[in-house]
Scaffold this active site. Structure first.
Site, PDB file in Angstrom:
ATOM      1  N   ARG A 109      38.853  31.804 140.410  1.00  0.00           N
ATOM      2  CA  ARG A 109      39.991  32.142 141.272  1.00  0.00           C
ATOM      3  C   ARG A 109      40.285  30.963 142.175  1.00  0.00           C
ATOM      4  NH1 ARG A 109      38.304  32.620 146.461  1.00  0.00           N
ATOM      5  NH2 ARG A 109      36.208  33.383 146.903  1.00  0.00           N
ATOM      6  N   ASP A 163      31.326  24.683 153.628  1.00  0.00           N
ATOM      7  CA  ASP A 163      32.419  25.564 153.218  1.00  0.00           C
ATOM      8  C   ASP A 163      33.733  24.923 153.679  1.00  0.00           C
ATOM      9  OD1 ASP A 163      34.051  27.832 152.622  1.00  0.00           O
ATOM     10  OD2 ASP A 163      32.385  29.182 152.992  1.00  0.00           O
TER      11      ASP A 163
END
Length: 299
Positions: free
Chosen positions: A103, A199
């Site tokens: 995704r 992240d």
């Protein structure tokens, strides 16, 4: 390493599953952010302290401003527009054929109004980075990525940064602003062997990188050459992304996640999924929006 940082405060008691992608919207002086697995785009107003959300109709990895009262979204496999007045989501472009476990994830716009976004393929390393231009042209910019994540640009627009979380590395590229090309990939921050993973990130006015550390209980500030300058502790195990905002771009906003944590871990990390803010650390760069005004394609 710099001295101790001020403590962040809880801004939104959101308890998001996977809070991500905070995006400061200067015209309205408000914050957008996403809860990926709950298919939500949140809008936080600091003046009133209210947080509302829109339904993206699908997994949504990131958002960016796209003109008055509109956002561009990277959903699971496509791009779409969100009208924030009537809450309608209009598909724009199918980008990737559906693949199990793959995704779209993080993304943002450069100073020329081009929308950069990446996909993640943790198992196979076939994630990709794309650039979607204001004229509607889509460009494949990078391949062979496991988890395409935090990205940004140096203040002089000569360096582009891209995180591959699974590889525990933030890469730097030479960036040509006029053409939008990236070349000469090299590691900037190498966290191999660390018990946490880089992240989402943002870049401040001094050119330093602020990276949220998944499973690291902190955000770390890195110099442009990659060495650590400051570690900002957080009361959550899984901070996910950060951005600067506020009237003077001096407030750092931080999202977090609760997904995948056990009950025992959540007890130790009670505010997991909440949004935090902290002031006085640095001044950020302006958020850029998508500059396209072309018509939406019918799918």
């Amino acid at each position: 390493m710099e001295t101790a940082a001020p403590s962040p405060t809880v801004l939104v008691n959101a308890r998001a599953r996977l809070g991500e992608g905070p995006c400061w919207h200067q015209p309205t002086r408000s914050l957008y952010w996403v809860d990926i697995y709950n298919h939500r785009i949140h809008h936080y107003d600091p003046d009133t302290g209210t947080d509302r959300f829109f339904d993206a109709g699908e997994v949504v990895g990131c958002v960016a401003p796209a003109g008055e009262n509109r956002l561009i979204l990277a959903r699971r496999h496509d791009l779409a527009f969100l009208d924030i007045i009537d809450s309608t989501v209009t598909p724009l472009l199918d980008v990737e054929a559906p693949r199990p476990g793959v995704r779209f994830n993080d993304g943002k716009c450069d100073a020329a109004g081009r929308f950069w976004f990446g996909s993640m393929d943790p198992a196979g390393g076939e994630g990709r980075l794309y650039r979607y231009d204001p004229d509607g042209a889509l460009h494949l910019m990078e391949t062979g990525i496991f988890v395409s994540n935090g990205l940004g640009w140096s203040p002089d627009n000569r360096t582009f940064y891209l995180t591959d979380s699974s590889q525990q590395t933030i890469y730097a590229y030479d960036f040509d602003f006029e053409s939008g090309r990236i070349v000469n990939r090299r590691p900037c921050v190498d966290l191999s062997g660390a018990p946490f993973f880089p992240d989402g990130l943002t870049v401040d006015r001094e050119g330093c990188l602020w990276s949220a550390m998944w499973d690291g209980w902190c955000v770390i500030r890195f110099a442009p050459d990659g060495h650590e300058l400051l570690r900002l502790p957080l009361p959550v195990q899984r901070p996910t992304c950060c951005t600067f905002g506020g009237a003077d771009l001096g407030t750092l906003y931080i999202t977090s996640a609760s997904v995948g944590l056990s009950e025992a871990q959540i007890e130790k990390s009670f505010h997991s999924g909440d949004v935090f803010s902290v002031q006085g650390l640095a001044v950020g760069l302006p958020t850029h929006g998508f500059a396209g005004s072309h018509n939406v394609k019918s799918l």
